[in-house]
Design an enzyme around this catalytic site. Structure first.
Site, PDB file in Angstrom:
ATOM      1  N   SER A   1     -13.680  -2.069  -1.011  1.00 12.57           N
ATOM      2  CA  SER A   1     -14.312  -1.120  -1.953  1.00 12.57           C
ATOM      3  C   SER A   1     -15.833  -1.226  -1.949  1.00 12.57           C
ATOM      4  O   SER A   1     -16.472  -1.307  -3.005  1.00 12.57           O
ATOM      5  CB  SER A   1     -13.742  -1.285  -3.362  1.00 12.57           C
ATOM      6  OG  SER A   1     -12.429  -0.802  -3.435  1.00 12.57           O
TER       7      SER A   1
ATOM      8  N   TYR B   1       0.830  -1.213   0.000  1.00 10.92           N
ATOM      9  CA  TYR B   1       0.000   0.000   0.000  1.00 10.92           C
ATOM     10  C   TYR B   1       0.864   1.263   0.000  1.00 10.92           C
ATOM     11  O   TYR B   1       1.877   1.349   0.702  1.00 10.92           O
ATOM     12  CB  TYR B   1      -0.955   0.003   1.199  1.00 10.92           C
ATOM     13  CG  TYR B   1      -2.153  -0.927   1.023  1.00 10.92           C
ATOM     14  CD1 TYR B   1      -2.414  -1.566  -0.192  1.00 10.92           C
ATOM     15  CD2 TYR B   1      -3.028  -1.166   2.072  1.00 10.92           C
ATOM     16  CE1 TYR B   1      -3.510  -2.407  -0.355  1.00 10.92           C
ATOM     17  CE2 TYR B   1      -4.137  -2.012   1.918  1.00 10.92           C
ATOM     18  CZ  TYR B   1      -4.363  -2.629   0.705  1.00 10.92           C
ATOM     19  OH  TYR B   1      -5.445  -3.456   0.559  1.00 10.92           O
TER      20      TYR B   1
END
Ligand code: NAP
Length: 298
Positions: free
Chosen positions: A210, A55
């Site tokens: 998401s 990330y």
């Protein structure tokens, strides 16, 4: 709805909703500001944080660890999740993005996550994406070694098909505790392709990423009909905004997914949590499904 839940019979106890740190570097926070954000969501009851080695171009975990260093006792109140298995070009060694699930690599990346996150152990480690070159015996050896050394308490996968999951499980002496997958009205494959059926069958809870389509829910013209239906259902169930309705829609699934919130704004995190006190009926659920897909059930 309970604010805490176990992912599996022998699995970690997590907060029912989770804070995701994929976008941390975009939030542009100082370590002190990040510490405040972490303290606030832990105070609200979101004690679980989702990370991955890659990330923010391999930077997010170290930034999070820097904040934790300012208040090390906070670690004891939290559950930390990380993932490995993707190699990106953010690391100059990689000439092409690829997957990598070799034994030594998994162990090395997990150890790097421990150092970066400033912790002695991970509550959960996931293989981030299915690797076509994955040797399940190799992954099982890596997991077993990390488990025996106490560096990782539980293991799972992410974005795996049911057969990929079953393959890896067949080589392990302990149960995988989750499959972290994309679940949203804007992206519904996992609901119908067997992924969530397998979680229900095994009584493990998926983690949902998401949920808001990465933000596209709010702006993409193709989701106008969906936004309209979510707004209508929001009024009916007493939700304050459409994202609360989305979280209720996801948590209504019988596999009981744990939504991962992607925002770095504490007011949005606080708002998301209100979904735990809401519910929707079957027809409201199917109206949202239809508005997103554009067609009725056959
Ligand atoms: P998401 O919640 O679908 O999207 C978050 C984005 O939506 C942020 O940019 C946020 O902006 C925006 N947003 C939220 N509420 C909004 C609103 N009311 N109006 C406009 N924009 C809004 O989640 P995500 O970030 O894509 O994913 C969540 C987590 O899932 C990640 O952090 C990561 O931990 C995990 N994940 C895992 C995988 C995997 O392969 N396993 C893949 C992707 C993500 P603000 O920051 O401004 O609020």
């Amino acid at each position: 709805m309970e604010h805490r839940t176990k992912l599996a019979a022998i699995g970690p106890e997590f907060s029912r909703m989770i804070c995701g740190y994929w976008r941390l570097m975009e939030w542009d926070m100082t370590p002190q500001q990040l510490l405040t954000f972490i303290e606030q969501h832990v105070e609200l009851g979101i004690t679980t944080a989702d990370h991955a080695d890659i990330y923010g171009g391999y930077q997010c975990e170290a930034a999070f660890g820097q904040a934790l260093r300012l208040k090390p006792a906070l670690r004891q109140q939290m559950q930390l999740v990380s993932k490995c298995g993707i190699a990106t070009k953010a690391d100059p060694k990689n000439h092409i993005g690829h997957y990598i699930t070799d034994r030594e690599y998994i162990i090395a990346q997990a150890e790097k996550s421990l150092t970066n996150l400033h912790t002695d152990n991970l509550d959960l480690l996931l293989i981030h994406r299915p690797d076509p070159l994955m040797d399940a015996d190799d992954v099982a050896e890596a997991f077993t070694s990390l488990h025996q050394s106490g560096k990782v308490k539980h293991f799972g996968v992410s974005n795996f098909t049911p057969t990929q999951f079953t393959l890896l499980q067949s080589r392990l002496p302990f149960a995988l505790v989750t499959n972290q997958v994309e679940i949203s009205p804007t992206h519904q494959p996992a609901i119908l392709d067997g992924t969530l059926d397998q979680c229900q069958q095994l009584r493990i809870k998926p983690m949902a990423w998401s949920c808001l389509g990465g933000g596209s829910l709010f702006k993409d013209p193709q989701f106008q009909a969906l936004r309209d239906e979510l707004t209508a259902v929001a009024q009916e169930i007493g939700a304050e905004n459409i994202e609360q309705v989305v979280y209720v829609w996801i948590m209504r699934l019988p596999s009981q997914p744990l939504p991962i919130i992607g925002s770095g704004r504490i007011e949005r995190v606080k708002s998301a949590l209100k979904a735990l006190d809401l519910d929707m009926n079957r027809q409201q659920w199917f109206r949202i499904r239809k508005a997103a897909l554009g067609y009725d059930v056959p």
